[in-house]
Design an enzyme around this catalytic site. Sequence first.
Site, short mmCIF file in Angstrom:
data_model
loop_
_atom_site.label_atom_id
_atom_site.label_comp_id
_atom_site.label_asym_id
_atom_site.label_seq_id
_atom_site.Cartn_x
_atom_site.Cartn_y
_atom_site.Cartn_z
N LYS A 22 0.85 -1.21 0.00
CA LYS A 22 0.00 0.00 0.00
C LYS A 22 0.87 1.25 0.00
O LYS A 22 0.65 2.17 -0.78
CB LYS A 22 -0.87 0.01 1.26
CG LYS A 22 -1.54 1.35 1.54
CD LYS A 22 -2.41 1.32 2.78
CE LYS A 22 -1.65 1.63 4.03
NZ LYS A 22 -1.43 3.06 4.29
N ASN A 23 1.92 1.27 0.83
CA ASN A 23 2.70 2.49 1.00
C ASN A 23 3.69 2.71 -0.13
O ASN A 23 4.46 3.66 -0.11
CB ASN A 23 3.40 2.49 2.37
CG ASN A 23 2.37 2.60 3.48
OD1 ASN A 23 1.21 2.93 3.23
ND2 ASN A 23 2.77 2.30 4.69
N CYS A 116 -4.92 12.40 12.33
CA CYS A 116 -5.45 11.08 12.03
C CYS A 116 -5.36 10.27 13.32
O CYS A 116 -4.99 10.75 14.36
CB CYS A 116 -4.71 10.45 10.88
SG CYS A 116 -3.37 9.44 11.40
N ARG A 121 -0.61 14.81 12.66
CA ARG A 121 0.36 14.37 11.65
C ARG A 121 0.91 15.63 10.96
O ARG A 121 0.41 16.06 9.95
CB ARG A 121 -0.31 13.44 10.65
CG ARG A 121 -0.80 12.14 11.28
CD ARG A 121 0.30 11.16 11.58
NE ARG A 121 0.84 10.52 10.39
CZ ARG A 121 0.27 9.50 9.76
NH1 ARG A 121 -0.88 9.04 10.19
NH2 ARG A 121 0.83 8.98 8.69
N ILE A 123 3.16 18.36 8.88
CA ILE A 123 3.82 18.27 7.56
C ILE A 123 4.92 19.33 7.46
O ILE A 123 5.31 19.73 6.36
CB ILE A 123 2.80 18.43 6.41
CG1 ILE A 123 2.03 19.74 6.54
CG2 ILE A 123 1.86 17.23 6.33
CD1 ILE A 123 1.18 20.07 5.32
N ASP A 307 4.70 0.26 11.97
CA ASP A 307 3.44 -0.33 11.48
C ASP A 307 3.27 -1.76 11.95
O ASP A 307 2.16 -2.29 11.91
CB ASP A 307 3.40 -0.31 9.94
CG ASP A 307 3.26 1.11 9.43
OD1 ASP A 307 3.46 1.33 8.23
OD2 ASP A 307 2.96 2.00 10.25
N ARG A 399 -8.59 -0.14 4.53
CA ARG A 399 -7.64 0.80 3.91
C ARG A 399 -6.34 0.10 3.54
O ARG A 399 -5.64 0.51 2.63
CB ARG A 399 -7.31 1.95 4.89
CG ARG A 399 -8.44 2.96 5.06
CD ARG A 399 -8.00 4.10 5.92
NE ARG A 399 -6.70 4.60 5.48
CZ ARG A 399 -5.88 5.29 6.26
NH1 ARG A 399 -6.23 5.54 7.51
NH2 ARG A 399 -4.74 5.73 5.81
C1 EPZ Z 1 4.39 6.70 6.41
O1 EPZ Z 1 3.65 7.72 7.05
C2 EPZ Z 1 3.44 5.52 6.25
N1 EPZ Z 1 2.30 5.91 5.41
C3 EPZ Z 1 2.95 5.08 7.63
O2 EPZ Z 1 2.15 3.92 7.43
C4 EPZ Z 1 4.16 4.68 8.48
O3 EPZ Z 1 3.71 4.36 9.77
C5 EPZ Z 1 5.14 5.86 8.55
O4 EPZ Z 1 5.50 6.27 7.21
C6 EPZ Z 1 6.41 5.50 9.30
O5 EPZ Z 1 7.03 4.41 8.67
C7 EPZ Z 1 2.46 5.91 4.08
O6 EPZ Z 1 3.52 5.62 3.55
C8 EPZ Z 1 1.24 6.26 3.27
P1 EPZ Z 1 6.59 9.87 8.67
P2 EPZ Z 1 4.27 9.23 7.16
O7 EPZ Z 1 6.53 11.15 7.92
O8 EPZ Z 1 4.99 9.56 5.91
C9 EPZ Z 1 6.66 12.99 12.22
C10 EPZ Z 1 0.26 2.58 7.66
O9 EPZ Z 1 -0.21 2.02 8.65
N2 EPZ Z 1 6.64 14.02 11.17
O10 EPZ Z 1 7.78 8.98 8.50
O11 EPZ Z 1 3.18 10.12 7.61
C11 EPZ Z 1 5.32 12.25 12.31
O12 EPZ Z 1 4.41 12.99 13.12
C12 EPZ Z 1 0.75 4.01 7.76
O13 EPZ Z 1 0.41 2.05 6.53
C13 EPZ Z 1 6.84 15.36 11.51
O14 EPZ Z 1 7.02 15.69 12.67
O15 EPZ Z 1 5.30 8.99 8.35
C14 EPZ Z 1 5.71 10.95 12.93
O16 EPZ Z 1 5.79 11.08 14.33
C15 EPZ Z 1 0.47 4.59 9.12
N3 EPZ Z 1 6.80 16.30 10.53
C16 EPZ Z 1 7.11 10.69 12.37
O17 EPZ Z 1 7.59 11.96 11.88
C17 EPZ Z 1 6.60 15.98 9.22
O18 EPZ Z 1 6.60 16.89 8.34
C18 EPZ Z 1 7.12 9.69 11.21
O19 EPZ Z 1 6.31 10.20 10.23
C19 EPZ Z 1 6.40 14.62 8.88
C20 EPZ Z 1 6.43 13.66 9.87
#
Ligand code: EPZ
Length: 418
Positions: A22-23, A116, A121, A123, A307, A399
């Site tokens: 999915k990811n 979420c 979350r 960005i 995950d 999902r």
């Molecule tokens: C991706 O989410 C995955 N989703 C998530 O899978 C996965 O848990 C996550 O990576 C970590 O491996 C997809 O790929 C669609 P991050 P993402 O940015 O990109 C913080 C599932 O179950 N952060 O690596 O959102 C954030 O809050 C989903 O399939 C910031 O602070 O994860 C988190 O604590 C759930 N600022 C940490 O970094 C930002 O701008 C990791 O987030 C971005 C993130």
Amino acid sequence: MSQLLIEGRRCLNGELFVQGAKNSVLPILASTVLCKGECIIHNCPELSDVEVTISILEYLGCRVKREGNTITVNSDGIDKDDVPDFLMREMRSSIIFLGALISRIGKVRLSLPGGCELGPRPIDLHIDALKQMGLKVDESHGFMDCETVGRLIGTNIVLSFPSVGATENIILAAVLANGTTTITNAAREPEICDLAEFLNSCGARISGIGESTIIIEGVDNLFGTEHTVIPDRIAAVSYMCVAAVTSGEIILRNTIYDHIGAIIPIFEEAGCMVTNLGEGILKLEAPERPYANKLIRTMPYPGFPTDAQAPVMAMTTVAFGTSMFVENIFESRYKHVGELMRLGADIKVESKVAIVEGVKCLSGASVTATDLRGGAALVIAALAAEGITEIKGLKYIDRGYENIENNLCNLGAKVKRI
Ligand code: EPZ
């Protein structure tokens, strides 16, 4: 609101073909907007998140065709520069369209992705990086109006955290930028490698794939290609947990052993025998009752993936002994604990730490999923529980898990969607 009825305590055995990741498919579909001509993507799982991404592509003016697990996209007809609020809210990862649309048309209007189930979350890493490449962002009334005058400019970006989404957005912004972009402290997840391989086959020039430093040389055009999405490593681990809690034996086809390297020792510590049969085939033979995992810390790849925390926690709830989890990636990823306790699990949570005292047997109850992997944890625990468990909140599970009830029934489970 549909729900699953699961009769637990059945020994599950059999074979399963693991769905596409999915990811991986989500960012790859978003990146088709960068390509001239047709992209053919194989091994796309049938998931609601994929449907939402297809809806966004069609809204933008792309022609999308799905035939089974193959999706064909032609984005030559894009005539929009926004992603509607209701679609942004459907799926947090639609933020990936920021980098894609800025590269393609130089402007985009997005609503701020809702929080979420895993807590806020942010960005900020995405936005700060793209601003360094020349993006102008005007945030007001919950919307972001993003624009770039001319092409984005390649530059050196250092991520304070190896964010998966931020790394993906920077790559999509950089492949058609002017000049070279270097990402330091980039995320190394296999899904990012899959995206980069896809883009390189479209004509991008990305090096350092899978490393912490990725270098992207901007090119003028990308062209459609044919690509097969990698297997979903988290789905694979979830089904391994299914076998582990039902004293079962499972053969998984379409796996990449190295992608779950950090989790194999966890299954072996639990007393499972995991065999790499080669050609993407993996076998897991479970003990009568799993043993506890002394310490699981979630980390960026190649560490133990966040995950997999909920599915593996479900396995430890019926293990022999005490297991400990430290969730280092998300600040509130224990929403499934309360629901697991309704099934009789003995879990204590103190900020990032969860302590699980394994119990001999869980007992069926009515529970509700509140996020995707937490939902998978409830399914796994229900398969180990005495009696019938009713699981609500299937929209979360749908999902990320393709055909979950059919897959479980094929392994001998008694599962009904009502
Ligand atoms: C991706 O989410 C995955 N989703 C998530 O899978 C996965 O848990 C996550 O990576 C970590 O491996 C997809 O790929 C669609 P991050 P993402 O940015 O990109 C913080 C599932 O179950 N952060 O690596 O959102 C954030 O809050 C989903 O399939 C910031 O602070 O994860 C988190 O604590 C759930 N600022 C940490 O970094 C930002 O701008 C990791 O987030 C971005 C993130």
